[in-house]
Design a protein around this motif. Structure first.
Motif, PDB file in Angstrom:
ATOM      1  N   SER A  93       0.820  -1.211   0.000  1.00  0.00           N
ATOM      2  CA  SER A  93       0.000   0.000   0.000  1.00  0.00           C
ATOM      3  C   SER A  93       0.857   1.265   0.000  1.00  0.00           C
ATOM      4  N   GLU A 140      -6.569  -2.290 -10.651  1.00  0.00           N
ATOM      5  CA  GLU A 140      -7.387  -1.688  -9.601  1.00  0.00           C
ATOM      6  C   GLU A 140      -6.553  -1.046  -8.497  1.00  0.00           C
ATOM      7  N   PHE A 171      -6.544   2.914  -7.541  1.00  0.00           N
ATOM      8  CA  PHE A 171      -6.918   3.366  -6.203  1.00  0.00           C
ATOM      9  C   PHE A 171      -5.826   4.257  -5.621  1.00  0.00           C
ATOM     10  N   GLU A 195      -6.255   7.724  -6.803  1.00  0.00           N
ATOM     11  CA  GLU A 195      -7.348   8.386  -6.088  1.00  0.00           C
ATOM     12  C   GLU A 195      -6.901   8.803  -4.689  1.00  0.00           C
ATOM     13  N   ARG A 204      -7.972   6.680   3.371  1.00  0.00           N
ATOM     14  CA  ARG A 204      -8.709   6.067   2.266  1.00  0.00           C
ATOM     15  C   ARG A 204      -8.496   4.554   2.218  1.00  0.00           C
ATOM     16  N   TYR A 205      -7.280   4.113   2.456  1.00  0.00           N
ATOM     17  CA  TYR A 205      -7.023   2.676   2.450  1.00  0.00           C
ATOM     18  C   TYR A 205      -7.820   1.970   3.542  1.00  0.00           C
ATOM     19  N   SER A 262     -11.425   1.421   2.737  1.00  0.00           N
ATOM     20  CA  SER A 262     -11.716   0.679   1.508  1.00  0.00           C
ATOM     21  C   SER A 262     -11.667  -0.830   1.744  1.00  0.00           C
TER      22      SER A 262
END
Length: 332
Positions: free
Chosen positions: A110, A180, A184, A187, A310-311, A314
């Motif tokens: 991540s 994906e 992400f 974003e 955000r992670y 999600s």
């Protein structure tokens, strides 16, 4: 004469026995020098290729290490399965490949997980790293020797707009690799992610199809992206690394002295590669400035806080061990 013949026979028997013993010992000596095939996608011209040649030199006389670089033995993404099937002894594994089989490992891929190469090294050397490496060992037959750093990704833009926080990237079309997870990430940086093939990226920047891209600085210079952009924003959003790994079955069959020799050689290769990459990145900062581009750091703490928020909100974080992000953030 008979006594002399007897003595000759006795001497011959002794010599024959010695020769037989030597003949039996020879395969044992040869067998002690295990063959280790190492597979990686990087080339022999890569800094990591040079570091691995040092690895081979350091183990000469103890192991026959064969380097198979530039995906000449196994194509990218298949090295892990090759180790699991006992078709390969050692490889440079992408953490993304491990996360496909162990979802908890996705946290290790991540954005804004590691602050820099040193934070990454300390994380893998500590309790969190040992826990994740144990997962890889127990579930995948992989013994991780250490993380091999190869650069930090930053944002590179064509517009001259000053970037301080994620809000400043709103509306900007940032090329991100297809997939994906990559989209992400775009974003999470606050931008409008746009998938574009790497080979088409220079033209996309030149024509304004996209406003920017993200890559390690040396890659941006190699691809001459600085010719069609105006600034580099040192977001440091992804510390790029792979995992120098060896078959756990092979590792467990080695003596403690052999294990120590391999680990020492791996540590030396990792340190040399990291040092060279960091020096190269600093050189790139100076080079881009001489080319008239702005190179500056935004409010990285604001970017990190927004991306991690955000992670965690999600589905990508559902498989992460509870509290692992806080534990990694606390490593100092």
């Amino acid at each position: 004469m008979g006594a002399m013949m007897g003595r000759r026979s006795a001497v011959g028997a002794v010599m024959g026995a010695a020769a037989l013993a030597a003949g039996l010992a020879a395969p044992a000596v040869a067998q002690a020098r295990r063959r280790i095939r190492f597979a990686a996608v990087f080339s022999d011209q890569d800094i990591r290729g040079e570091a691995m040649r040092g690895f081979v030199t350091d183990l000469a006389g103890q192991f026959d290490v064969e380097l198979h670089l530039n995906a000449t033995l196994f194509r990218q993404g298949t090295e892990l399965v090759a180790i699991q099937r006992n078709n390969l002894e050692m490889a440079n594994l992408a953490p993304q490949d491990i996360s496909r089989q162990i979802p908890a490992w996705s946290v290790m891929t991540s954005a804004y997980l590691f602050r820099d190469a040193e934070h990454m090294r300390k994380t893998f050397a500590g309790d969190v790293g040992r826990e994740f490496n144990r997962m890889a060992r127990d579930q995948l037959n992989v013994h991780v020797l250490g993380p091999l750093y190869f650069g930090t990704r930053h944002v590179n833009l064509k517009p001259r707009k000053r970037i301080s926080t994620p809000a400043d990237l709103a509306g900007l079309k940032l090329r991100m690799p297809p997939g994906e997870a990559w989209q992400f990430l775009g974003e999470a940086l606050g931008a409008n992610p746009t998938p574009v093939a790497f080979a088409e990226l220079y033209t996309a920047l030149q024509t304004g199809t996209v406003d920017g891209q993200d890559n390690p600085l040396p890659t941006s210079r190699t691809m001459r992206f600085h010719e069609v952009t105006t600034q580099f924003v040192l977001t440091s959003h992804l510390v790029a690394y792979d995992l120098l790994s060896i078959s756990a079955r092979l590792w467990d069959g080695l003596t403690p002295a052999q294990q120590a020799a391999i680990q020492a050689a791996a540590d030396k290769a990792i340190e040399a590669s990291t040092r060279r990459h960091l020096m190269q990145e600093e050189e790139m900062v100076n080079f881009f400035r001489t080319q008239g581009l702005e190179v500056y750091a935004p409010d990285v703490a604001a970017f990190r806080a927004e991306a991690q928020r955000r992670y965690l909100a999600s589905p990508l974080s559902q498989a992460w061990p509870a509290g692992v992000l806080d534990r990694i953030n606390a490593v100092s």
